[in-house]
Design a protein around this motif. Structure first.
Motif: not given
Length: 195
Positions: A66-87
């Motif tokens: 899922e992406a949120s915020g300011a598009g390519r300058n927002g945040t993304v996070k993944s779900f599942g076994d080993s979630p990851l969140e990146l700026k």
């Protein structure tokens, strides 16, 4: 590494016609002319279609992000076994701050990892497992403007480099088998819906 057929094999062209998609083996990309049984026929660029769609009969895994915020300058996070969140951040060379990751980095990481797995599988199937055990795959993903002036925004170009596996046939087989390569070569089903 010597160039291999996996890297430089030309894509077959397909022409979208009223009756569906057919292969056009003799296409001049510069003039968009097709050699047919009755001579040479010209096609406008918007009539060219270089790939079809690879559809799935089932799935063994799915990933959700899922992406949120300011598009390519927002945040993304993944779900599942080993979630990851990146700026996320646009690269400096593209006018951004460059203080975060970007989609091209993530795509290159996924593609190189997937291609390495396909390479090792292809080697094992050929009873040459040792040829790919210590291989490394580099994916260079280029973000740039399309040559076609009618297409706005950016496009991608990908270069895959295989180091440590000298067998051209295994590399070519990996390129045929890798899901990322298949998606780029054959197309992938994409559905966009409103939540």
């Amino acid at each position: 590494m010597r160039p291999t057929s996996a890297v430089f094999r030309p894509l077959s062209h397909r022409v979208l016609t009223g009756a569906g998609v057919r292969y056009a083996r003799n296409v001049d990309p510069a003039s968009h002319r097709v050699l047919t049984g009755v001579g040479v026929r010209s096609l406008k660029p918007n009539h060219m279609h270089t790939r079809g769609i690879l559809s799935l009969k089932d799935h063994v895994y799915f990933s959700k992000a899922e992406a949120s915020g300011a598009g390519r300058n927002g945040t993304v996070k993944s779900f599942g076994d080993s979630p990851l969140e990146l700026k996320m951040s646009m690269p400096k060379t593209a006018g951004g701050k460059g203080d975060g990751q970007n989609p091209e980095q993530l795509f290159a990481m996924g593609y190189s990892s997937c291609f390495l797995g396909a390479l090792q599988l292809a080697a094992a199937r050929a009873n040459k497992k040792e040829l790919a055990e210590n291989a490394k795959v580099t994916a260079n993903v280029f973000l740039g403007h399309p040559e076609n002036p009618d297409i706005d925004g950016f496009g991608l170009r990908v270069e895959i480099t295989v180091d440590g596996c000298p067998d051209d046939a295994i590399i070519a087989e990996a390129h045929e088998f890798c899901p990322y390569s298949r998606a780029l070569k054959h197309g992938a089903e994409v559905t966009v819906t409103k939540a």
